[in-house]
Design a protein around this motif. Structure first.
Motif, PDB file in Angstrom:
ATOM      1  N   THR A  33       3.177  -7.723  11.900  1.00 41.65           N
ATOM      2  CA  THR A  33       2.199  -8.707  11.418  1.00 41.65           C
ATOM      3  C   THR A  33       1.541  -8.305  10.106  1.00 41.65           C
ATOM      4  O   THR A  33       0.603  -8.961   9.670  1.00 41.65           O
ATOM      5  CB  THR A  33       1.114  -8.962  12.478  1.00 41.65           C
ATOM      6  N   SER A  34       2.069  -7.263   9.472  1.00 41.91           N
ATOM      7  CA  SER A  34       1.529  -6.865   8.169  1.00 41.91           C
ATOM      8  C   SER A  34       1.805  -7.966   7.155  1.00 41.91           C
ATOM      9  O   SER A  34       2.576  -8.889   7.404  1.00 41.91           O
ATOM     10  CB  SER A  34       2.170  -5.555   7.707  1.00 41.91           C
ATOM     11  N   ARG A  35       1.198  -7.840   5.998  1.00 42.56           N
ATOM     12  CA  ARG A  35       1.348  -8.874   4.969  1.00 42.56           C
ATOM     13  C   ARG A  35       2.816  -9.172   4.679  1.00 42.56           C
ATOM     14  O   ARG A  35       3.188 -10.317   4.464  1.00 42.56           O
ATOM     15  CB  ARG A  35       0.633  -8.434   3.699  1.00 42.56           C
ATOM     16  N   TRP A  36       3.673  -8.142   4.655  1.00 39.02           N
ATOM     17  CA  TRP A  36       5.070  -8.331   4.277  1.00 39.02           C
ATOM     18  C   TRP A  36       6.045  -8.221   5.444  1.00 39.02           C
ATOM     19  O   TRP A  36       7.168  -8.702   5.353  1.00 39.02           O
ATOM     20  CB  TRP A  36       5.442  -7.335   3.176  1.00 39.02           C
ATOM     21  N   TRP A  39       7.547 -11.487   6.686  1.00 37.12           N
ATOM     22  CA  TRP A  39       8.464 -12.120   5.732  1.00 37.12           C
ATOM     23  C   TRP A  39       9.810 -11.407   5.701  1.00 37.12           C
ATOM     24  O   TRP A  39      10.846 -12.042   5.518  1.00 37.12           O
ATOM     25  CB  TRP A  39       7.831 -12.191   4.346  1.00 37.12           C
ATOM     26  N   THR A  69       7.633  -1.295   3.737  1.00 31.99           N
ATOM     27  CA  THR A  69       7.757  -2.197   4.882  1.00 31.99           C
ATOM     28  C   THR A  69       9.084  -1.978   5.592  1.00 31.99           C
ATOM     29  O   THR A  69       9.127  -1.875   6.827  1.00 31.99           O
ATOM     30  CB  THR A  69       7.624  -3.661   4.419  1.00 31.99           C
TER      31      THR A  69
END
Length: 126
Positions: A33-36, A39, A69
């Motif tokens: 669920t980190s920012r990247w 994605w 990431t």
């Protein structure tokens, strides 16, 4: 509870309790669920990609953040890293079975959000 932070070990054979700081599953949840992280998992859902293909598919991510990431997701067992012994080495990333299991609900979430936004005429270039 010490200083507003909960500490407790998850007992063997019991479910992980991600609300406790020492829970092993908490790190995986944080990486996904980190920012990247989300994605990367969504980008790899259809096919394997090389580093630069992956970077181009995720607009706004720096090489440094993509590398960090990917390193975390590989360590968590969500992404596999395959190195072809060529000069220079070609590195390809893809989802593991665990990564596909985690990535599918994320894709569904993404699809629901974009469907809702487009049906209401909400802004954005996505």
């Amino acid at each position: 509870m010490v200083g507003g932070v909960q500490f407790r070990e998850a007992e063997s054979g019991k479910r992980y309790d991600v609300f406790h700081t020492d829970c092993a599953a908490r790190d995986v949840v944080d990486h996904v669920t980190s920012r990247w992280g989300i994605w990367v998992l969504i980008s790899l859902r259809s096919n394997d990609l090389r580093f630069y293909e992956l970077r181009e598919s995720i607009q706004g991510i720096s090489e440094k953040m993509l590398a960090q990431t990917l390193r975390a997701l590989v360590q968590d067992g969500l992404v596999r890293r395959e190195v072809e012994p060529t000069t220079p080495p070609q590195v390809t990333y893809g989802l593991t079975e665990f990564g596909r299991d985690i990535g599918e609900p994320l894709k569904e979430l993404f699809d629901r959000i974009t469907e809702r936004l487009s049906s209401h005429g909400a802004g954005g270039a996505g």
